[in-house]
Design an enzyme around this catalytic site. Structure first.
Site, PDB file in Angstrom:
ATOM      1  N   THR A  55       0.839  -1.200   0.000  1.00  0.00           N
ATOM      2  CA  THR A  55       0.000   0.000   0.000  1.00  0.00           C
ATOM      3  C   THR A  55       0.874   1.250   0.000  1.00  0.00           C
ATOM      4  O   THR A  55       1.785   1.379   0.816  1.00  0.00           O
ATOM      5  CB  THR A  55      -0.929  -0.016   1.224  1.00  0.00           C
ATOM      6  OG1 THR A  55      -1.854  -1.091   1.084  1.00  0.00           O
ATOM      7  CG2 THR A  55      -1.697   1.284   1.359  1.00  0.00           C
ATOM      8  N   HIS A  81      -7.577 -10.765  -1.577  1.00  0.00           N
ATOM      9  CA  HIS A  81      -6.909 -10.445  -0.303  1.00  0.00           C
ATOM     10  C   HIS A  81      -7.741 -11.021   0.849  1.00  0.00           C
ATOM     11  O   HIS A  81      -8.776 -10.463   1.235  1.00  0.00           O
ATOM     12  CB  HIS A  81      -6.784  -8.934  -0.161  1.00  0.00           C
ATOM     13  CG  HIS A  81      -5.799  -8.491   0.877  1.00  0.00           C
ATOM     14  ND1 HIS A  81      -5.245  -9.340   1.807  1.00  0.00           N
ATOM     15  CD2 HIS A  81      -5.271  -7.260   1.142  1.00  0.00           C
ATOM     16  CE1 HIS A  81      -4.420  -8.666   2.588  1.00  0.00           C
ATOM     17  NE2 HIS A  81      -4.417  -7.401   2.212  1.00  0.00           N
ATOM     18  N   ASN A 102      -4.224 -10.508   6.675  1.00  0.00           N
ATOM     19  CA  ASN A 102      -3.827  -9.281   7.370  1.00  0.00           C
ATOM     20  C   ASN A 102      -4.954  -8.541   8.084  1.00  0.00           C
ATOM     21  O   ASN A 102      -4.911  -7.322   8.254  1.00  0.00           O
ATOM     22  CB  ASN A 102      -3.119  -8.329   6.399  1.00  0.00           C
ATOM     23  CG  ASN A 102      -1.806  -8.896   5.898  1.00  0.00           C
ATOM     24  OD1 ASN A 102      -1.422 -10.007   6.269  1.00  0.00           O
ATOM     25  ND2 ASN A 102      -1.112  -8.155   5.054  1.00  0.00           N
ATOM     26  N   TYR A 139      -8.178  -8.035   7.270  1.00  0.00           N
ATOM     27  CA  TYR A 139      -9.230  -7.353   6.521  1.00  0.00           C
ATOM     28  C   TYR A 139     -10.471  -8.246   6.424  1.00  0.00           C
ATOM     29  O   TYR A 139     -10.530  -9.311   7.051  1.00  0.00           O
ATOM     30  CB  TYR A 139      -8.686  -6.888   5.171  1.00  0.00           C
ATOM     31  CG  TYR A 139      -7.559  -5.896   5.355  1.00  0.00           C
ATOM     32  CD1 TYR A 139      -7.803  -4.656   5.941  1.00  0.00           C
ATOM     33  CD2 TYR A 139      -6.246  -6.218   5.032  1.00  0.00           C
ATOM     34  CE1 TYR A 139      -6.771  -3.746   6.172  1.00  0.00           C
ATOM     35  CE2 TYR A 139      -5.210  -5.326   5.267  1.00  0.00           C
ATOM     36  CZ  TYR A 139      -5.474  -4.095   5.837  1.00  0.00           C
ATOM     37  OH  TYR A 139      -4.457  -3.204   6.083  1.00  0.00           O
ATOM     38  N   ASN A 164      -3.849  -5.723  12.490  1.00  0.00           N
ATOM     39  CA  ASN A 164      -5.164  -5.081  12.479  1.00  0.00           C
ATOM     40  C   ASN A 164      -6.137  -5.667  13.501  1.00  0.00           C
ATOM     41  O   ASN A 164      -7.316  -5.902  13.211  1.00  0.00           O
ATOM     42  CB  ASN A 164      -5.767  -5.119  11.077  1.00  0.00           C
ATOM     43  CG  ASN A 164      -5.082  -4.155  10.128  1.00  0.00           C
ATOM     44  OD1 ASN A 164      -4.746  -3.033  10.503  1.00  0.00           O
ATOM     45  ND2 ASN A 164      -4.848  -4.587   8.898  1.00  0.00           N
TER      46      ASN A 164
END
Length: 365
Positions: free
Chosen positions: A27, A176, A179, A181, A236
């Site tokens: 990112t 994805h 991580n 999300y 996260n």
């Protein structure tokens, strides 16, 4: 012989890669108006086209999927047009490029939501995490739990994003599911307290990921569909428990049945220790018939060792690709690696984005 393996061509589905080195998704928060990737993005990715495969920065599947300031999308005509300039630039240099598609779920902020509403998640459990918004870092907002009928819409958003990626010229997409999300949130018990068909059991927590993978592969073909997972990553606000091996063994067996072209695994804590929690990654490799990409903490020595032991097929490098656009050549020749400037990692313009020199551009001392 083992030293040469990393630099030998590799067949990924129907694609011939020039080497086994992968640029991991990174990112960079530099999308322009309308969250469209611009000319700088085309330059940035084309500079790194000597990688066997480039995986782009995570790209939201809808306006409601955004969780960070200035991250690109793949749901508008303008975004598709912007990404097409990127793929053309990479292909012109002989590179191959997949688009990583994501929904951030609870890792978002009301100021990034189209209507200022709460972010969505498997359950109304706020993450102990921050996001990048209003040119700084802030705590993520309190989420609300997705309604069952909304989940179908998210699956369709992933399907449409994949179709748009192919229209933009990408060689494939990477889903994805890592991580912390949205898809990873469904997989993890500490983020998913649902009692319906999408929560509770190993099978139910994997349901959304498998529905998305099936929809995307049905739309663009399994040979152009891939996925990224992080079994024990604590990123996260994710708290990992001891059930992860069973969860991911099951998930990968079902993903394998879909015939996805590769499985991209973050081994350990993203950007941190590889041994943060006990986990048998070889068990995933044994359950997946196609290409396995190892990720996290790889250097030349570790890449060579794991390739030689047949523990991975391709190796993904992350932050080292930012400061070293010609990372393949530097690894091949043993040249010194340039260091990343962390102050230019997120947001900004050309500085720290397209101005890292290749070896051929570095002035002699």
């Amino acid at each position: 012989m083992a030293d040469k393996t990393l630099f030998e061509p590799y067949t990924l589905g129907s694609l011939l890669l020039s080497n086994r080195i992968v640029m991991a998704p990174l990112t960079r928060n530099r999308a322009g108006a309308g969250l469209v990737p611009g000319e700088l993005a085309a330059t940035y990715y084309s500079q790194r086209a000597t990688a066997g495969l480039i995986i782009t920065e995570a790209t939201q599947i809808s306006a409601g999927a955004q969780g960070y300031q200035d991250t690109p999308g793949i749901y508008s005509f303008e975004q598709i047009t912007g990404w097409r300039k990127v793929t053309e630039a990479v292909h012109l240099r002989g590179g191959r490029i997949f688009l990583q598609i994501w929904h951030v779920g609870r890792i978002s902020h009301v100021d990034l939501r189209p209507d200022g509403s709460a972010p969505v998640a498997p359950s109304a459990i706020r993450a102990d995490a921050k996001t990048f918004v209003n040119n700084g870092f802030a705590d993520v907002s309190e989420p609300r739990a997705l309604e069952p009928d909304e989940i179908t819409g998210i699956v369709e958003d992933f399907r449409n994003a994949a179709a748009n990626a192919i229209a933009a010229g990408f060689d494939g997409v990477e889903i994805h599911a890592a991580n912390g999300y949205l898809l990873d949130q469904f997989l993890k018990e500490t983020a998913n307290a649902r009692t319906d068909a999408y929560g509770g059991s190993v099978e139910n927590r994997a349901r959304l990921v498998l529905e998305v993978a099936a929809a995307v592969s049905d739309e663009i073909g399994a040979e152009r569909t891939a996925i990224r997972i992080s079994p024990v990553g604590p990123l996260n606000g994710i708290v990992v428990n001891t059930s992860q091996q069973a969860q991911y063994n099951y998930l990968v067996e079902k993903l394998d049945a879909l015939g996805l072209v590769y499985l991209h695994v973050v081994e350990g804590a993203p950007g941190g220790p590889r041994d943060i929690a006990p986990f048998d990654y070889d068990a995933l490799r044994e359950r997946f018939s196609n290409t396995y990409i190892g990720n996290n903490g790889y250097n030349l020595e570790l890449a060579t060792s794991r390739l030689s032991a047949n523990q991975t097929d391709l190796v993904a490098f992350g932050h080292t690709f930012i400061a070293n656009p010609d990372l393949v050549e530097r690894l091949r020749t043993g040249a010194e690696l340039a260091q990343l400037d962390p102050t230019t990692l997120y947001g900004g313009g050309a500085k720290g984005y397209i101005d890292y020199p290749a070896l051929s551009e570095t002035p002699a001392n």
